[in-house]
Design a protein around this motif. Sequence first.
Motif, PDB file in Angstrom:
ATOM      1  N   ALA A  29      14.140 -36.669  38.993  1.00 36.56           N
ATOM      2  CA  ALA A  29      14.767 -37.867  39.541  1.00 36.56           C
ATOM      3  C   ALA A  29      16.296 -37.752  39.457  1.00 36.56           C
ATOM      4  N   ALA A  30      16.793 -37.161  38.360  1.00 34.13           N
ATOM      5  CA  ALA A  30      18.247 -37.027  38.199  1.00 34.13           C
ATOM      6  C   ALA A  30      18.822 -36.080  39.255  1.00 34.13           C
ATOM      7  N   ALA A  31      18.130 -34.972  39.518  1.00 37.01           N
ATOM      8  CA  ALA A  31      18.599 -34.024  40.541  1.00 37.01           C
ATOM      9  C   ALA A  31      18.585 -34.679  41.917  1.00 37.01           C
ATOM     10  N   ARG A  32      17.543 -35.469  42.192  1.00 43.01           N
ATOM     11  CA  ARG A  32      17.448 -36.157  43.489  1.00 43.01           C
ATOM     12  C   ARG A  32      18.580 -37.165  43.646  1.00 43.01           C
ATOM     13  N   GLN A  91      15.711 -32.436  52.623  1.00 44.34           N
ATOM     14  CA  GLN A  91      14.406 -32.683  53.217  1.00 44.34           C
ATOM     15  C   GLN A  91      13.315 -31.838  52.563  1.00 44.34           C
ATOM     16  N   LYS A  92      13.634 -30.586  52.249  1.00 46.04           N
ATOM     17  CA  LYS A  92      12.660 -29.737  51.563  1.00 46.04           C
ATOM     18  C   LYS A  92      12.354 -30.289  50.178  1.00 46.04           C
ATOM     19  N   GLY A  93      13.374 -30.769  49.467  1.00 45.39           N
ATOM     20  CA  GLY A  93      13.163 -31.361  48.157  1.00 45.39           C
ATOM     21  C   GLY A  93      12.253 -32.572  48.231  1.00 45.39           C
ATOM     22  N   HIS A  94      12.452 -33.395  49.251  1.00 47.64           N
ATOM     23  CA  HIS A  94      11.600 -34.569  49.432  1.00 47.64           C
ATOM     24  C   HIS A  94      10.155 -34.136  49.715  1.00 47.64           C
ATOM     25  N   GLY A  98       9.308 -27.612  40.198  1.00 49.24           N
ATOM     26  CA  GLY A  98      10.384 -26.620  40.145  1.00 49.24           C
ATOM     27  C   GLY A  98      11.014 -26.401  41.504  1.00 49.24           C
ATOM     28  N   GLN A  99      10.178 -26.317  42.539  1.00 49.00           N
ATOM     29  CA  GLN A  99      10.707 -26.162  43.897  1.00 49.00           C
ATOM     30  C   GLN A  99      11.535 -27.389  44.294  1.00 49.00           C
ATOM     31  N   THR A 100      11.050 -28.560  43.909  1.00 50.50           N
ATOM     32  CA  THR A 100      11.773 -29.794  44.222  1.00 50.50           C
ATOM     33  C   THR A 100      13.158 -29.785  43.597  1.00 50.50           C
ATOM     34  N   ILE A 101      13.214 -29.458  42.319  1.00 50.58           N
ATOM     35  CA  ILE A 101      14.496 -29.453  41.609  1.00 50.58           C
ATOM     36  C   ILE A 101      15.441 -28.418  42.197  1.00 50.58           C
TER      37      ILE A 101
END
Length: 119
Positions: free
Chosen positions: A1-4, A43-46, A65-68
Amino acid sequence: AAARDRAKFDLWDANQAFSKVGMSDARYLPLERIVNQAVTEWQKGHFYGEEAQTASGSDRIVKLGQTIRCYTRCQCYAGQVINEMAPPAQRPEDLGLDTWQGDWGDWAVRDTGSTVVGD
């Protein structure tokens, strides 16, 4: 959540900075590519974040991990745009600060004329 959240704010700042560049500016195309890369990583992170919510076990950890990583890349690309439009300070004077006892570093070796006990 912090990275987002950090990516969201950095992407917003980058978009605001990029909107000030005119199409006739030589920086427009390179900056546009970088902004587009930042948006793609967002968009990829989402996408990976949504997949992580339905995954379980080690697959969930991989998706998180991919999201971050995607959100972190978004932050990096956005930071490049922000730094191009408003470069970070190089000297204390760039921040509006006064020099501290003259030139930086000279104060540490200045000869005061005093002697050290034991000389």
